[in-house]
Each structure stands twice: as C-alpha cells, then as structure tokens.
Design a protein around this motif. Structure first.
Motif, PDB file in Angstrom:
ATOM      1  N   MET A   1       0.847  -1.206   0.000  1.00  0.00           N
ATOM      2  CA  MET A   1       0.000   0.000   0.000  1.00  0.00           C
ATOM      3  C   MET A   1       0.874   1.245   0.000  1.00  0.00           C
ATOM      4  O   MET A   1       1.856   1.325   0.739  1.00  0.00           O
ATOM      5  CB  MET A   1      -0.872  -0.025   1.258  1.00  0.00           C
ATOM      6  N   SER A   2       0.564   2.153  -0.861  1.00  0.00           N
ATOM      7  CA  SER A   2       1.352   3.379  -0.886  1.00  0.00           C
ATOM      8  C   SER A   2       0.960   4.251   0.306  1.00  0.00           C
ATOM      9  O   SER A   2      -0.200   4.276   0.708  1.00  0.00           O
ATOM     10  CB  SER A   2       1.100   4.123  -2.200  1.00  0.00           C
ATOM     11  N   PRO A   3       1.932   4.971   0.866  1.00  0.00           N
ATOM     12  CA  PRO A   3       1.612   5.804   2.028  1.00  0.00           C
ATOM     13  C   PRO A   3       0.607   6.898   1.702  1.00  0.00           C
ATOM     14  O   PRO A   3       0.063   7.535   2.586  1.00  0.00           O
ATOM     15  CB  PRO A   3       2.957   6.386   2.441  1.00  0.00           C
ATOM     16  N   SER A   4       0.326   7.141   0.422  1.00  0.00           N
ATOM     17  CA  SER A   4      -0.576   8.248   0.081  1.00  0.00           C
ATOM     18  C   SER A   4      -2.032   7.796  -0.055  1.00  0.00           C
ATOM     19  O   SER A   4      -2.876   8.553  -0.511  1.00  0.00           O
ATOM     20  CB  SER A   4      -0.131   8.885  -1.224  1.00  0.00           C
ATOM     21  N   ASP A   5      -2.319   6.557   0.324  1.00  0.00           N
ATOM     22  CA  ASP A   5      -3.687   6.071   0.138  1.00  0.00           C
ATOM     23  C   ASP A   5      -4.717   6.861   0.940  1.00  0.00           C
ATOM     24  O   ASP A   5      -5.851   7.007   0.520  1.00  0.00           O
ATOM     25  CB  ASP A   5      -3.781   4.577   0.477  1.00  0.00           C
ATOM     26  N   SER A   6      -4.353   7.347   2.100  1.00  0.00           N
ATOM     27  CA  SER A   6      -5.331   8.144   2.834  1.00  0.00           C
ATOM     28  C   SER A   6      -5.318   9.558   2.245  1.00  0.00           C
ATOM     29  O   SER A   6      -4.326  10.010   1.688  1.00  0.00           O
ATOM     30  CB  SER A   6      -5.011   8.167   4.314  1.00  0.00           C
ATOM     31  N   HIS A 289       5.372  11.448 -11.330  1.00  0.00           N
ATOM     32  CA  HIS A 289       4.953  10.059 -11.555  1.00  0.00           C
ATOM     33  C   HIS A 289       6.168   9.144 -11.655  1.00  0.00           C
ATOM     34  O   HIS A 289       6.186   8.058 -11.083  1.00  0.00           O
ATOM     35  CB  HIS A 289       4.116   9.946 -12.836  1.00  0.00           C
ATOM     36  N   TYR A 290       7.194   9.600 -12.374  1.00  0.00           N
ATOM     37  CA  TYR A 290       8.417   8.794 -12.502  1.00  0.00           C
ATOM     38  C   TYR A 290       9.058   8.581 -11.125  1.00  0.00           C
ATOM     39  O   TYR A 290       9.490   7.492 -10.786  1.00  0.00           O
ATOM     40  CB  TYR A 290       9.433   9.483 -13.415  1.00  0.00           C
ATOM     41  N   LEU A 291       9.107   9.662 -10.352  1.00  0.00           N
ATOM     42  CA  LEU A 291       9.722   9.550  -9.017  1.00  0.00           C
ATOM     43  C   LEU A 291       8.950   8.543  -8.174  1.00  0.00           C
ATOM     44  O   LEU A 291       9.538   7.689  -7.497  1.00  0.00           O
ATOM     45  CB  LEU A 291       9.680  10.894  -8.285  1.00  0.00           C
ATOM     46  N   ARG A 292       7.648   8.650  -8.216  1.00  0.00           N
ATOM     47  CA  ARG A 292       6.784   7.758  -7.425  1.00  0.00           C
ATOM     48  C   ARG A 292       7.002   6.298  -7.832  1.00  0.00           C
ATOM     49  O   ARG A 292       7.059   5.404  -6.993  1.00  0.00           O
ATOM     50  CB  ARG A 292       5.325   8.171  -7.618  1.00  0.00           C
ATOM     51  N   ALA A 293       7.160   6.080  -9.141  1.00  0.00           N
ATOM     52  CA  ALA A 293       7.336   4.704  -9.623  1.00  0.00           C
ATOM     53  C   ALA A 293       8.720   4.160  -9.267  1.00  0.00           C
ATOM     54  O   ALA A 293       8.911   2.952  -9.184  1.00  0.00           O
ATOM     55  CB  ALA A 293       7.141   4.671 -11.135  1.00  0.00           C
ATOM     56  N   THR A 294       9.666   5.064  -9.034  1.00  0.00           N
ATOM     57  CA  THR A 294      11.055   4.648  -8.840  1.00  0.00           C
ATOM     58  C   THR A 294      11.429   4.526  -7.375  1.00  0.00           C
ATOM     59  O   THR A 294      12.310   3.750  -7.017  1.00  0.00           O
ATOM     60  CB  THR A 294      11.994   5.694  -9.510  1.00  0.00           C
ATOM     61  N   PHE A 295      10.784   5.333  -6.537  1.00  0.00           N
ATOM     62  CA  PHE A 295      11.156   5.393  -5.112  1.00  0.00           C
ATOM     63  C   PHE A 295       9.975   4.949  -4.264  1.00  0.00           C
ATOM     64  O   PHE A 295       8.889   5.516  -4.363  1.00  0.00           O
ATOM     65  CB  PHE A 295      11.557   6.835  -4.760  1.00  0.00           C
ATOM     66  N   GLY A 296      10.178   3.968  -3.408  1.00  0.00           N
ATOM     67  CA  GLY A 296       9.054   3.409  -2.650  1.00  0.00           C
ATOM     68  C   GLY A 296       8.753   4.079  -1.317  1.00  0.00           C
ATOM     69  O   GLY A 296       7.715   3.813  -0.710  1.00  0.00           O
ATOM     70  N   GLY A 297       9.644   4.946  -0.839  1.00  0.00           N
ATOM     71  CA  GLY A 297       9.431   5.587   0.464  1.00  0.00           C
ATOM     72  C   GLY A 297       8.495   6.775   0.356  1.00  0.00           C
ATOM     73  O   GLY A 297       7.851   6.999  -0.684  1.00  0.00           O
ATOM     74  N   ASP A 315      -3.919  14.023  -3.429  1.00  0.00           N
ATOM     75  CA  ASP A 315      -5.042  13.306  -4.056  1.00  0.00           C
ATOM     76  C   ASP A 315      -4.591  12.545  -5.300  1.00  0.00           C
ATOM     77  O   ASP A 315      -5.097  11.464  -5.601  1.00  0.00           O
ATOM     78  CB  ASP A 315      -6.170  14.270  -4.452  1.00  0.00           C
ATOM     79  N   ALA A 316      -3.637  13.148  -6.029  1.00  0.00           N
ATOM     80  CA  ALA A 316      -3.135  12.502  -7.250  1.00  0.00           C
ATOM     81  C   ALA A 316      -2.136  11.385  -6.922  1.00  0.00           C
ATOM     82  O   ALA A 316      -1.625  10.728  -7.830  1.00  0.00           O
ATOM     83  CB  ALA A 316      -2.486  13.548  -8.150  1.00  0.00           C
ATOM     84  N   GLY A 317      -1.841  11.210  -5.641  1.00  0.00           N
ATOM     85  CA  GLY A 317      -0.902  10.151  -5.238  1.00  0.00           C
ATOM     86  C   GLY A 317       0.546  10.505  -5.527  1.00  0.00           C
ATOM     87  O   GLY A 317       1.404   9.625  -5.578  1.00  0.00           O
ATOM     88  N   LEU A 318       0.848  11.802  -5.698  1.00  0.00           N
ATOM     89  CA  LEU A 318       2.194  12.179  -6.122  1.00  0.00           C
ATOM     90  C   LEU A 318       3.091  12.668  -4.991  1.00  0.00           C
ATOM     91  O   LEU A 318       4.311  12.722  -5.138  1.00  0.00           O
ATOM     92  CB  LEU A 318       2.099  13.245  -7.224  1.00  0.00           C
ATOM     93  N   ILE A 319       2.502  13.070  -3.876  1.00  0.00           N
ATOM     94  CA  ILE A 319       3.284  13.359  -2.667  1.00  0.00           C
ATOM     95  C   ILE A 319       2.577  12.691  -1.488  1.00  0.00           C
ATOM     96  O   ILE A 319       1.394  12.325  -1.585  1.00  0.00           O
ATOM     97  CB  ILE A 319       3.427  14.880  -2.372  1.00  0.00           C
TER      98      ILE A 319
END
Ligand code: FNR
Length: 369
Positions: A1-6, A289-297, A315-319
C-alpha cells in the motif's frame, strides 16, 4: 500500500520508523542565530522550535557536519559535544510538546568563504571558479554577502574523511535525540556539487558518468544508514532549477537515478525541493509520476506550497506530505491554522537571517478561545 492512500493532509503518515500525526511539515530554514564561537544551538532556538512542534515533522535548519562544511555566519553545527548538548535541549522541548524533529545534516562545499576557515579555501568536487556569494559576519555583527573564492578540489582521501564526518554527524544526531536525519543533497551545496556535471569535472571514479558523480553522495547515504538504519534516513534533493550559483541543467535524470538507488536502499523519505519559489520552473506531474514509480518511500514536496496545491498532489498520489518554509517562519501553529482555515501572518524577510528574538520567536500563535 502506498503511504498516500489516505486522502487528507491532516491524517497520519508513516515515514520509515516514525509516525507523523499530520502531513504539514516544517521545511528546513537557516536562521543564523546559533551562539558563537562554537556554533552552538541556544535557548532562543529551543523556544523557536518548541513553538513549531505542531508540525507533522520539523526538519531542522541545515546543521554543518564539520567546520569546513560551514558557509553562513552563526549556523549551528553537529560535530562537537557542546553542539550535541544544545540540540538535545531542542529535541527535548519539541518532544515535550508532542512533536517530532529531523536533523538536516549539511556541508556547503564551495558555498563558503575563507573567513570561516582561517584563510583556507572552501572545498568542492573541482577547483573551478564560479560566481556566488556566502554570508559572512560584517563589522557590525550583521550578515554581509561576500564573493565565494574558487574552491579547492577534495582528494580521494578527503572524500573518505568527509563520508566519515557525515557518519559522525548521524551518530551525534541520534545522541541528540532527533527522530530522523535528512541529508542535504540539494541547492548547490557539496553533494549537489558532485552530482552536477556543471560543477564536477573530476577525472577519477567520482566524476564523469552519472554513476560516478553519484558515487560520493551514495557513499554518504550508505554511511548514514550504517550509523543508524534506512528507516531513520531521508534526503533532500533539488533536481531542477538554479541555486547558489549552480545551474544544474541535467538534474532531472540524475534525480531519477538517485531515486532508484535510494529506493533500493529503503531510504525512508525523499524530500523534493522545488524551484518555482525561487524563480525556477515548476516540477511537472509527469516527473512526479516517474519519481513515485522509482522510489518506494515517502515523498515530501516543498516550495511555494499552499494547502490547495498540497491537497491536489496528495489526491493525485504524487506526494505524501508537504513542507512549508516561509509560512512556518511567520505562523508557529501553521498546521493548526491550515486545518481550521485561519488567516496566515505574512513573514518579514528582513529578519529571516541573524539577529535575536525579533522576527524569530515573536510571531504569535492564534489565541485559544
Ligand atoms: C530556506 N531553505 C532551506 N532549505 C534547506 O534545505 N536548508 C536550509 O537550511 C534552508 N534555509 C532556508 C532559509 C530561509 C530563510 C528560506 C526562505 C529558505 C529553503 C526552504 O526549505 C524551502 O524549500 C523554501 O523556503 C520554499 O518553501 P516555501 O517558503 O515556499 O514554503
């Protein structure tokens, strides 16, 4: 689960080993009020940080890992026992208020001046002239901008010694009671000077290819992880824009290369310093988006954020969180003000750097009704 889900900035976030109660963070802010000689954190700084404990996380001002890592007057260090004791008072005060604080560990490299080093030259990746100014102490005790000299290049042996300085600084940050460390890899300072082909002209294993230019910064990351563990370590990067005389035109690919390397090391957070607050371009969503796909933290965004911008990117899941700089200078209870929609106080630029309590600890919190 990505930390940005909430979906709210006012919900908790796990960053490595640390639980943040909200995602409104205080960005690192150099304020040049440590006590000379010795660059020791003092009671005024304790009060300043204590007042801002409502942030999901405070990132401390840049704190130099060694005397040669200093480039601005009266910035605090984290290499001596006295400094560790001073920082301990800061972290105790923040914790007593229920807050959390990361130490931003810093080496300015060439963004310095011989007056800080008994006439010796600042150090960098390469000995090339460049145009920028350091902030020294003027005859009246006030900040004075002075041209940076051409630095000298670090030898391979000295690079090893500098990695050791970062390791020691991390040991000291733990001892001082910090919750996390943030490696300052941004804004044209030493690590960035190695990363960028605009400032790194070395012909050894620390220069040339992208892998080689990233070698020393990643050695630092590994040493810092070794001194604590990856779940307590983050890094700040500015892959785009021009800072401190370094116009890094190929920073975006390097940012992605680092994101992959940091991700494979399970580094807890990547703090993206975005340049549009300082006249630079805005970071594109595609890059995020690239950063998100590359870095899991966890990914922290900073630079010209408003609540609306932060919420859109969350909301976009980017931060996962947003750090606020100037707004935290003037609003010690910024997270609470944003939560309640209260008005914000405007910061006064003239008191950002140096001086005493004025413009530092005298911005009031909202009155509790
Ligand atoms: C900064 N910034 C900064 N960044 C950093 O990584 N380490 C530091 O010590 C400092 N010091 C500092 C001092 C002052 C007075 C300012 C205004 C800025 C940059 C800061 O963390 C942040 O990225 C910018 O302020 C942009 O965010 P805001 O102000 O638009 O929210």
């Amino acid at each position: 689960m990505s930390p940005s889900d909430s979906q709210s900035l006012f919900q908790p976030l796990t960053v490595g080993a640390v639980e943040l109660p909200n995602r409104i963070l205080m960005a690192p802010l150099t304020r040049m009020r440590a006590t000379p000689p010795g660059d020791v954190p003092n009671d005024l700084m304790v009060e300043y940080y204590r007042q801002r404990s409502g942030a999901g996380l405070i990132v401390s001002e840049g704190t130099q890992i060694s005397p040669i890592g200093k480039g601005y007057m009266d910035t605090p260090g984290i290499y001596s026992e006295e400094q560790v004791e001073g920082w301990r008072k800061v972290t105790d005060a923040v914790h007593a208020e229920g807050g959390r604080i990361a130490a931003q560990i810093w080496h300015v490299g060439r963004v310095s001046h011989e007056s800080f080093h008994d006439g010796g030259l600042p150090v960098s990746a390469s000995a090339v002239p460049y145009r920028n100014r350091a902030t020294i102490k003027g005859p009246d005790g006030k900040p004075l901008r002075a041209n940076c000299p051409t630095p000298r290049a670090l030898s391979v042996e000295e690079i090893g010694g500098t990695v050791e300085d970062y390791r020691r600084a991390t040991v000291n940050a733990r001892e001082a009671g910090f919750d996390l460390v943030e490696i300052h890899g941004a804004h044209g300072y030493l690590l960035h000077q190695f990363l960028s082909a605009e400032s790194n002209f070395r012909e050894d294993e620390y220069g040339g290819s992208m892998e080689n230019r990233a070698r020393f910064p990643l050695e630092v990351v590994d040493a810092v992880i070794g001194a604590w563990d990856a779940s307590h370590v983050g890094i700040r990067l500015s892959p785009q824009g021009s800072f401190n005389g370094l116009e890094d035109n190929a920073g975006l690919p390097m940012g992605l290369h680092l994101a992959g390397e940091l991700g494979s090391r399970n580094v807890a957070f990547l703090h993206l310093s975005e340049p549009d607050w300082a006249g630079g371009p805005a970071i594109e969503d595609e890059y995020r988006h690239y950063l998100r796909a590359t870095f899991g933290g966890a990914i922290i965004g900073a630079g010209n954020y408003t609540l609306a911008k932060a919420q859109r990117l969350l909301d976009a899941g980017l931060i996962d969180a947003a750090a606020f700089g100037r707004a935290y200078i003037a609003n010690p209870d910024l997270a609470e003000r944003l939560r309640t929609g209260a008005e914000l106080t405007e910061p006064v630029g003239a008191t950002f750097y140096g001086g005493g309590a004025e413009g530092y600890t005298d911005y009031p919190a909202l009155a509790v009704s």
